[in-house]
Design a protein around this motif. Structure first.
Motif, PDB file in Angstrom:
ATOM      1  N   ALA A   1       1.472 -16.887   6.849  1.00 16.83           N
ATOM      2  CA  ALA A   1       1.665 -15.790   7.817  1.00 16.83           C
ATOM      3  C   ALA A   1       2.943 -15.050   7.434  1.00 16.83           C
ATOM      4  N   GLU A   2       4.040 -15.669   7.052  1.00 15.85           N
ATOM      5  CA  GLU A   2       5.104 -15.128   6.661  1.00 15.85           C
ATOM      6  C   GLU A   2       5.091 -14.297   5.355  1.00 15.85           C
ATOM      7  N   TRP A   3       4.574 -15.070   4.464  1.00 13.72           N
ATOM      8  CA  TRP A   3       4.102 -14.458   3.058  1.00 13.72           C
ATOM      9  C   TRP A   3       3.453 -13.194   3.340  1.00 13.72           C
ATOM     10  N   GLU A   4       2.294 -13.281   3.911  1.00 10.82           N
ATOM     11  CA  GLU A   4       1.444 -12.156   4.018  1.00 10.82           C
ATOM     12  C   GLU A   4       2.053 -11.063   4.762  1.00 10.82           C
ATOM     13  N   TYR A   5       2.687 -11.290   5.843  1.00  8.50           N
ATOM     14  CA  TYR A   5       3.548 -10.230   6.668  1.00  8.50           C
ATOM     15  C   TYR A   5       4.649  -9.525   5.674  1.00  8.50           C
ATOM     16  N   ALA A   6       5.207 -10.583   4.965  1.00  6.57           N
ATOM     17  CA  ALA A   6       6.355  -9.747   4.107  1.00  6.57           C
ATOM     18  C   ALA A   6       5.544  -9.022   2.963  1.00  6.57           C
ATOM     19  N   ALA A   7       4.359  -9.609   2.405  1.00 10.50           N
ATOM     20  CA  ALA A   7       3.851  -8.853   1.341  1.00 10.50           C
ATOM     21  C   ALA A   7       3.312  -7.364   1.600  1.00 10.50           C
ATOM     22  N   ARG A   8       2.804  -7.575   2.738  1.00  8.70           N
ATOM     23  CA  ARG A   8       2.221  -6.203   3.354  1.00  8.70           C
ATOM     24  C   ARG A   8       3.440  -4.863   3.388  1.00  8.70           C
ATOM     25  N   GLY A   9       4.570  -5.386   3.440  1.00  7.77           N
ATOM     26  CA  GLY A   9       5.754  -4.452   3.480  1.00  7.77           C
ATOM     27  C   GLY A   9       5.642  -3.407   4.270  1.00  7.77           C
ATOM     28  N   GLY A  10       5.228  -3.737   5.471  1.00  9.06           N
ATOM     29  CA  GLY A  10       5.290  -2.896   6.818  1.00  9.06           C
ATOM     30  C   GLY A  10       3.875  -1.938   6.889  1.00  9.06           C
ATOM     31  N   LEU A  11       3.045  -2.117   5.727  1.00  9.78           N
ATOM     32  CA  LEU A  11       1.670  -1.376   5.912  1.00  9.78           C
ATOM     33  C   LEU A  11       0.799  -2.208   6.540  1.00  9.78           C
ATOM     34  N   GLU A  12      -0.301  -1.609   7.265  1.00  5.93           N
ATOM     35  CA  GLU A  12      -1.497  -2.373   8.195  1.00  5.93           C
ATOM     36  C   GLU A  12      -2.522  -2.016   7.467  1.00  5.93           C
ATOM     37  N   ARG A  13      -3.217  -3.395   7.443  1.00  3.99           N
ATOM     38  CA  ARG A  13      -4.594  -3.381   6.723  1.00  3.99           C
ATOM     39  C   ARG A  13      -4.990  -2.615   5.457  1.00  3.99           C
ATOM     40  N   LYS A  14      -3.949  -2.823   4.666  1.00  2.00           N
ATOM     41  CA  LYS A  14      -3.979  -2.604   3.161  1.00  2.00           C
ATOM     42  C   LYS A  14      -4.355  -3.440   2.410  1.00  2.00           C
ATOM     43  N   THR A  15      -4.794  -3.096   1.177  1.00  2.00           N
ATOM     44  CA  THR A  15      -5.348  -4.005   0.410  1.00  2.00           C
ATOM     45  C   THR A  15      -4.374  -4.689  -0.501  1.00  2.00           C
ATOM     46  N   TYR A  16      -3.402  -3.891  -0.949  1.00  2.00           N
ATOM     47  CA  TYR A  16      -2.169  -4.245  -1.936  1.00  2.00           C
ATOM     48  C   TYR A  16      -0.968  -4.077  -1.253  1.00  2.00           C
ATOM     49  N   PRO A  17       0.150  -4.534  -1.506  1.00  3.42           N
ATOM     50  CA  PRO A  17       1.507  -4.225  -1.118  1.00  3.42           C
ATOM     51  C   PRO A  17       1.915  -2.914  -1.075  1.00  3.42           C
ATOM     52  N   TRP A  18       1.142  -2.130  -1.608  1.00  2.00           N
ATOM     53  CA  TRP A  18       1.354  -0.598  -1.700  1.00  2.00           C
ATOM     54  C   TRP A  18       0.668   0.373  -1.233  1.00  2.00           C
ATOM     55  N   GLY A  19      -0.687  -0.153  -0.774  1.00  3.02           N
ATOM     56  CA  GLY A  19      -1.627   0.431  -0.437  1.00  3.02           C
ATOM     57  C   GLY A  19      -2.953   0.080  -0.918  1.00  3.02           C
ATOM     58  N   ASP A  20      -4.021   0.964  -0.798  1.00 10.67           N
ATOM     59  CA  ASP A  20      -5.433   0.588  -1.017  1.00 10.67           C
ATOM     60  C   ASP A  20      -5.911   0.729  -2.626  1.00 10.67           C
ATOM     61  N   LEU A  21      -4.927   1.510  -3.391  1.00 19.65           N
ATOM     62  CA  LEU A  21      -5.474   1.829  -4.934  1.00 19.65           C
ATOM     63  C   LEU A  21      -4.935   1.048  -5.665  1.00 19.65           C
ATOM     64  N   LEU A  22      -5.493   0.341  -6.684  1.00 19.58           N
ATOM     65  CA  LEU A  22      -4.869  -0.701  -7.516  1.00 19.58           C
ATOM     66  C   LEU A  22      -3.730   0.297  -8.501  1.00 19.58           C
ATOM     67  N   LYS A  23      -4.148   1.140  -8.896  1.00 24.26           N
ATOM     68  CA  LYS A  23      -3.311   2.039  -9.656  1.00 24.26           C
ATOM     69  C   LYS A  23      -2.837   3.665  -9.200  1.00 24.26           C
ATOM     70  N   PRO A  24      -2.066   3.471  -8.118  1.00 34.06           N
ATOM     71  CA  PRO A  24      -1.879   4.962  -7.650  1.00 34.06           C
ATOM     72  C   PRO A  24      -1.246   5.874  -8.907  1.00 34.06           C
ATOM     73  N   ASP A  25      -1.772   6.992  -8.831  1.00 28.97           N
ATOM     74  CA  ASP A  25      -1.454   7.929 -10.079  1.00 28.97           C
ATOM     75  C   ASP A  25      -1.610   7.356 -11.336  1.00 28.97           C
ATOM     76  N   GLY A  26      -2.434   6.430 -11.722  1.00 29.67           N
ATOM     77  CA  GLY A  26      -2.606   5.752 -12.902  1.00 29.67           C
ATOM     78  C   GLY A  26      -1.528   4.801 -13.204  1.00 29.67           C
TER      79      GLY A  26
END
Length: 329
Positions: free
Chosen positions: A188-213
């Motif tokens: 639970a701690e790992w996933e909470y930290a990995a999300r970086g404050g985002l909710e229900r996103k796929t990756y730690p930075w959002g939903d796109l694997l390569k934002p802006d390529g």
């Protein structure tokens, strides 16, 4: 095969799958250092720790990208208390300091072998391969492979001191944590930290694997297991601070190396664990791993998502499995 039932091919087989054809497994010899040291604070490690404020978040997923058989859901609201977690995985340099001070001998050393991905084995070292586990022939049972010689006896970590330490079992990681005065994070701690404050996103930075390529993690690029195009910059491990950190300042929560967590693994995790500081402590034979590795790819092992989970036996070690540390506050 139903993709929700497939095994995770970028994870190595458990330690007991590496037994030789005669069915006899070499037991781990008791090394010169057997018992983990007592926990005591290590001020030199505190600079790597990131404070994570407690709170609630949506843990798990039920999206079509997930693997229900892994117990990724159903998603639910979970609360965790404040804690600290290292900004990156434990490095070769940090683990070397632990070994030099304590004389600790890892399980890979005591067993005499560990799993190495086939493309990393030199022609000279192939003669040291003692077995190939059924179902995952890309993993070689490499005699002499351990954290300081990650591809076998003719390899070293001289140019990888800032890379994550690998070939560490859960038991090895726990011994390091005791020396460091820390502990492994819960799932639970790992996933909470990995999300970086985002909710229900796929990756730690959002939903796109390569934002802006732009590559944001170290995963497989190409046709597994024969060709890695390395378009993200790395074939094997990357430095622990490669790529941009997430919203909490944490690096490589997706890809690079799998990371051990404190929990025992169960596919019923979300059904049987608490919604407040959950931790599954009933022994099941497997410990939980999070984050995926440099061998993961969407086409067969899409487990570098923040909700993804995997497992291995606590004595297993591989060339793509490490850990980071946490601290209660």
């Amino acid at each position: 095969m139903d993709p929700n039932q497939q095994a995770c091919p970028c994870c190595a087989s458990p330690r007991n799958s590496g037994q030789p054809d005669n069915g006899i497994i070499k037991a781990a010899d008791e090394g010169p250092y057997a018992d983990p040291p007592a926990r005591r604070p290590r001020p030199e490690l505190q600079s790597d720790m990131i404070y994570i404020p407690g709170g609630e978040f949506w843990m798990g997923t039920d999206t079509s990208e997930g693997f229900p058989a892994d117990g990724e859901g159903p998603p639910r609201r979970v609360r965790v208390d404040s804690f600290s977690i290292s900004a990156h995985a434990v490095t070769n340099a940090q683990f070397r300091a632990f070994v030099e001070e304590t004389g600790y001998v890892t399980e890979a050393e005591r067993f005499g072998w560990s799993y190495v991905f086939h493309l990393f084995v030199s022609d000279a070292s192939r003669a040291q391969v003692s077995n190939v586990p059924a179902g995952t022939p890309w993993w070689y049972v490499m005699n002499g492979a351990y954290w300081a010689k990650p591809e076998g006896l003719d390899s070293n970590i001289g140019d990888r001191l800032n890379h994550p330490v690998v070939h560490v079992s859960w038991n090895d990681a726990e011994a390091y944590c005791r020396w460091a005065g820390q502990r492994l994070p819960t799932e639970a701690e790992w996933e909470y930290a990995a999300r970086g404050g985002l909710e229900r996103k796929t990756y730690p930075w959002g939903d796109l694997l390569k934002p802006d390529g732009k590559h944001r993690c170290n995963i497989w690029q190409g046709k597994f297991p024969v060709k890695n195009n390395e378009s993200d910059g790395y074939a094997g491990t990357a430095p622990v601070d490669a790529y941009e950190p997430n919203g909490y300042g944490l690096y490589n929560m997706s890809g690079n190396v799998w990371e051990w967590c404190a929990d025992w693994f169960t596919s019923d995790y979300h059904a049987v664990s608490s919604t407040v500081n959950p931790r599954f402590d009933k022994p099941t034979g497997n410990r939980s791993m999070r984050g995926g590795s440099y061998l993961c790819h969407r086409s067969y092992c899409n487990r570098y998502r923040v909700a993804a989970r995997s497992k291995n036996t606590p004595d297993s070690s591989t060339g793509n499995l490490g850990f980071r540390i946490a601290q209660s506050l």
